[in-house]
Design a protein around this motif. Sequence first.
Motif, short mmCIF file in Angstrom:
data_model
loop_
_atom_site.label_atom_id
_atom_site.label_comp_id
_atom_site.label_asym_id
_atom_site.label_seq_id
_atom_site.Cartn_x
_atom_site.Cartn_y
_atom_site.Cartn_z
N MET A 1 33.35 35.05 -19.69
CA MET A 1 33.82 33.66 -19.39
C MET A 1 32.83 32.42 -19.70
SD MET A 1 35.71 33.15 -15.36
CE MET A 1 34.95 35.07 -14.78
N ARG A 2 31.82 32.03 -19.64
CA ARG A 2 31.08 30.77 -19.68
C ARG A 2 31.32 30.10 -20.83
NH1 ARG A 2 28.19 27.74 -16.46
NH2 ARG A 2 27.95 28.05 -14.72
N PHE A 3 31.09 31.20 -21.61
CA PHE A 3 31.13 30.88 -23.44
C PHE A 3 33.12 30.64 -23.70
CE2 PHE A 3 32.58 32.27 -27.99
CZ PHE A 3 31.31 31.59 -28.33
N ALA A 4 33.58 30.94 -22.84
CA ALA A 4 34.90 30.96 -23.49
C ALA A 4 35.84 29.53 -22.74
CB ALA A 4 36.01 31.96 -22.51
N PHE A 5 34.55 29.38 -21.55
CA PHE A 5 34.73 27.51 -20.77
C PHE A 5 34.58 26.63 -22.46
CE2 PHE A 5 33.46 24.16 -18.37
CZ PHE A 5 34.44 23.82 -17.88
N ARG A 6 33.10 26.82 -22.59
CA ARG A 6 32.96 26.16 -23.48
C ARG A 6 33.37 25.53 -25.19
NH1 ARG A 6 28.28 26.05 -26.91
NH2 ARG A 6 27.62 28.60 -26.92
N ARG A 7 34.25 26.89 -25.51
CA ARG A 7 34.69 27.11 -26.54
C ARG A 7 35.66 26.58 -26.32
NH1 ARG A 7 33.70 27.87 -31.35
NH2 ARG A 7 35.15 28.88 -31.56
N ALA B 1 31.23 40.67 -14.11
CA ALA B 1 30.30 39.99 -15.02
C ALA B 1 28.84 40.58 -14.57
CB ALA B 1 30.81 38.55 -14.42
N LYS B 2 28.51 40.87 -13.28
CA LYS B 2 26.81 40.85 -13.26
C LYS B 2 26.63 42.63 -13.32
CE LYS B 2 25.22 37.92 -9.11
NZ LYS B 2 25.03 37.54 -8.06
#
Length: 71
Positions: free
Chosen positions: A1-7, A59-60
Amino acid sequence: MRFAFRRRYNLAPTDPRYLSATDEDIAADEAAWDAYLNKGELLTTDNFAAEVAEMMEQAKHDNPDDFEDVP
């Protein structure tokens, strides 16, 4: 989810906006994008916090090395 947010926002890994975003901020942003993209389907939930916690636990489980428990 963090990668998608950053992209999505074209942010570098060292960008302060990315680094200051909490997991809850990113989950809320994801929910907002889902609601926007699925305009016919409204996002309705009675217990948003529980759903976010469930997503975080999943996710964990999927990527245990990406998380660190902070007291």
